[in-house]
Write an enzyme that holds these catalytic residues in place. Structure first.
Site, PDB file in Angstrom:
ATOM      1  N   GLN A  15       0.827  -1.201   0.000  1.00  0.00           N
ATOM      2  CA  GLN A  15       0.000   0.000   0.000  1.00  0.00           C
ATOM      3  C   GLN A  15       0.861   1.251   0.000  1.00  0.00           C
ATOM      4  O   GLN A  15       1.897   1.314   0.670  1.00  0.00           O
ATOM      5  CB  GLN A  15      -0.917  -0.011   1.230  1.00  0.00           C
ATOM      6  CG  GLN A  15      -2.029   1.003   1.161  1.00  0.00           C
ATOM      7  CD  GLN A  15      -3.041   0.804   2.285  1.00  0.00           C
ATOM      8  OE1 GLN A  15      -3.064  -0.231   2.934  1.00  0.00           O
ATOM      9  NE2 GLN A  15      -3.864   1.802   2.516  1.00  0.00           N
ATOM     10  N   SER A  99       4.314  -5.889   2.956  1.00  0.00           N
ATOM     11  CA  SER A  99       3.029  -5.808   3.652  1.00  0.00           C
ATOM     12  C   SER A  99       1.922  -6.449   2.820  1.00  0.00           C
ATOM     13  O   SER A  99       1.929  -7.663   2.603  1.00  0.00           O
ATOM     14  CB  SER A  99       2.715  -4.350   4.004  1.00  0.00           C
ATOM     15  OG  SER A  99       1.606  -4.252   4.868  1.00  0.00           O
ATOM     16  N   LEU A 100       0.983  -5.656   2.291  1.00  0.00           N
ATOM     17  CA  LEU A 100      -0.068  -6.197   1.423  1.00  0.00           C
ATOM     18  C   LEU A 100       0.509  -7.055   0.297  1.00  0.00           C
ATOM     19  O   LEU A 100      -0.067  -8.080  -0.090  1.00  0.00           O
ATOM     20  CB  LEU A 100      -0.884  -5.032   0.862  1.00  0.00           C
ATOM     21  CG  LEU A 100      -1.951  -5.234  -0.208  1.00  0.00           C
ATOM     22  CD1 LEU A 100      -1.388  -5.258  -1.614  1.00  0.00           C
ATOM     23  CD2 LEU A 100      -2.799  -6.476   0.059  1.00  0.00           C
ATOM     24  N   ARG A 124      -8.979  -8.104   4.494  1.00  0.00           N
ATOM     25  CA  ARG A 124      -7.871  -7.447   5.191  1.00  0.00           C
ATOM     26  C   ARG A 124      -8.004  -5.931   5.096  1.00  0.00           C
ATOM     27  O   ARG A 124      -7.876  -5.219   6.097  1.00  0.00           O
ATOM     28  CB  ARG A 124      -6.538  -7.888   4.585  1.00  0.00           C
ATOM     29  CG  ARG A 124      -5.286  -7.295   5.237  1.00  0.00           C
ATOM     30  CD  ARG A 124      -4.058  -7.762   4.459  1.00  0.00           C
ATOM     31  NE  ARG A 124      -2.804  -7.470   5.134  1.00  0.00           N
ATOM     32  CZ  ARG A 124      -2.052  -6.396   4.920  1.00  0.00           C
ATOM     33  NH1 ARG A 124      -2.461  -5.480   4.041  1.00  0.00           N
ATOM     34  NH2 ARG A 124      -0.900  -6.223   5.556  1.00  0.00           N
ATOM     35  N   HIS A 209       0.879  -2.175  11.263  1.00  0.00           N
ATOM     36  CA  HIS A 209       1.982  -2.963  11.825  1.00  0.00           C
ATOM     37  C   HIS A 209       2.333  -2.545  13.251  1.00  0.00           C
ATOM     38  O   HIS A 209       3.502  -2.546  13.654  1.00  0.00           O
ATOM     39  CB  HIS A 209       3.203  -2.929  10.901  1.00  0.00           C
ATOM     40  CG  HIS A 209       2.873  -3.406   9.513  1.00  0.00           C
ATOM     41  ND1 HIS A 209       2.575  -4.722   9.245  1.00  0.00           N
ATOM     42  CD2 HIS A 209       2.743  -2.739   8.342  1.00  0.00           C
ATOM     43  CE1 HIS A 209       2.300  -4.840   7.952  1.00  0.00           C
ATOM     44  NE2 HIS A 209       2.370  -3.656   7.392  1.00  0.00           N
ATOM     45  N   GLN A 258       1.267 -10.630  10.690  1.00  0.00           N
ATOM     46  CA  GLN A 258       1.915  -9.544   9.960  1.00  0.00           C
ATOM     47  C   GLN A 258       1.262  -8.185  10.209  1.00  0.00           C
ATOM     48  O   GLN A 258       1.934  -7.161  10.248  1.00  0.00           O
ATOM     49  CB  GLN A 258       1.889  -9.886   8.463  1.00  0.00           C
ATOM     50  CG  GLN A 258       2.590  -8.910   7.569  1.00  0.00           C
ATOM     51  CD  GLN A 258       1.812  -8.705   6.283  1.00  0.00           C
ATOM     52  OE1 GLN A 258       0.682  -8.225   6.288  1.00  0.00           O
ATOM     53  NE2 GLN A 258       2.426  -9.076   5.170  1.00  0.00           N
TER      54      GLN A 258
END
Length: 310
Positions: A15, A99-100, A124, A209, A258
């Site tokens: 992202q 991440s994503l 998510r 996070h 995560q």
């Protein structure tokens, strides 16, 4: 595409890489990409192609929309590569995503079907948006400080029960922090006093996070529990522990962790290099990940594909 090596690590953006127009070149040029965007729209229940190609930017930048958009754009680029340059895809030895982007990496590596991965990404994004809406929080990129110094800076500006901590450990001198906006507001002066060159607020919805995303974990675990684990023929390097994983159950567990764990991107890249990867290919929109690799190992072979790249 100049990537003349035999062992390639495929990398997928997260992202923040989204932009209006993403994926349009792929769909205008390759029917396989257009078909994938059409399939994604049927799964999501809205016209993803129109959103990606035309915006508006405010909607595309919203977490619940940007995450599916980035996933589908990257997977469309993968399908084009499979069709146009199968010899390059055959050189892929492992995958990782920021991440994503880790969901894209798992899908590419065979751990999730496209439809199951897209449904997870949609859940998510919605869960993280909901968690972000509960508290005034965000992220900022801090340039020019080492991790131990930045941790001390975060500790010095936190007040009461505020959260402020390193969240994306991208590359030397570039670390993103997450936390309450009140703490981020005090960060710039303290970071520059400690030697930072810049502090840049990031256009994200919340403190990703960190523990502030904990409300999203229950929703995500529920969605992951409905997804059958599949062992992968290709390793994916997890953001959580920066090591290679092929076991489907382990991968799904790490995807849940995560959301509230720091992203160990630099460690992942260095570990892939140590494990024999000879070059990296960034798949999708933007070139953020190639920028991090240049800071980690400047002359390491790398390239990108997507949004008009060739």
């Amino acid at each position: 595409m100049a990537l003349d090596v035999d062992a390639v690590g495929f990398l997928f953006p997260g992202q923040g890489a989204q932009n209006v127009g993403m994926g349009k070149w792929l769909c205008d040029t390759y029917p396989v990409a257009e078909q994938l965007f059409r399939q994604a729209g049927e799964v999501l229940g809205y016209d993803l192609a129109e959103l990606c190609f035309e915006g508006p930017a405010e909607r595309l930048n919203a977490t619940k929309y940007s995450q599916p958009a980035l996933f589908v754009t990257s997977m469309a680029a993968v399908e084009v590569l499979r069709q146009e340059q199968p010899e390059l895809v055959a050189k892929a030895r492992c995958a990782a995503g920021l991440s994503l982007g880790e969901y894209t990496a798992v899908c590419f590596a065979g751990g999730l079907s496209f439809e199951n991965a897209l449904k997870l990404v949609q859940r998510r994004g919605e869960a993280m948006q909901d968690a972000a809406d509960q508290v005034d929080s965000g992220m900022a990129s801090v340039l020019g400080l080492q991790l131990d110094v930045l941790e001390q800076v975060c500790e010095s500006v936190r007040q009461g029960d505020e959260v402020l901590q390193p969240a994306n450990l991208l590359c030397p001198g570039n670390i993103a922090v997450s936390g309450h906006l009140s703490a981020i507001g005090r960060l710039e002066a303290a970071a520059k006093e400690a030697g930072a060159s810049r502090v840049v607020p990031l256009a994200v919805a919340g403190a990703f996070h960190t523990v502030l995303m904990q409300p999203a974990v229950a929703q995500l675990r529920e969605a992951l529990s409905e997804t059958p684990p599949t062992d992968m023929p290709m390793a994916v390097y997890s953001n959580v522990d920066a090591t290679a994983h092929r076991d489907g159950s382990d991968v799904l567990q790490l995807l849940a962790e995560q959301v509230v764990s720091p992203v160990r991107w630099e460690d992942s890249i260095r570990q892939m290099m140590a494990d024999g990867i000879e070059g990296f290919l960034e798949i999708g929109t933007g070139r953020v990940l190639q920028g991090t690799i240049k800071r980690i190992e400047r002359r390491f072979p790398m390239d990108g594909f997507g949004d008009g790249a060739a």
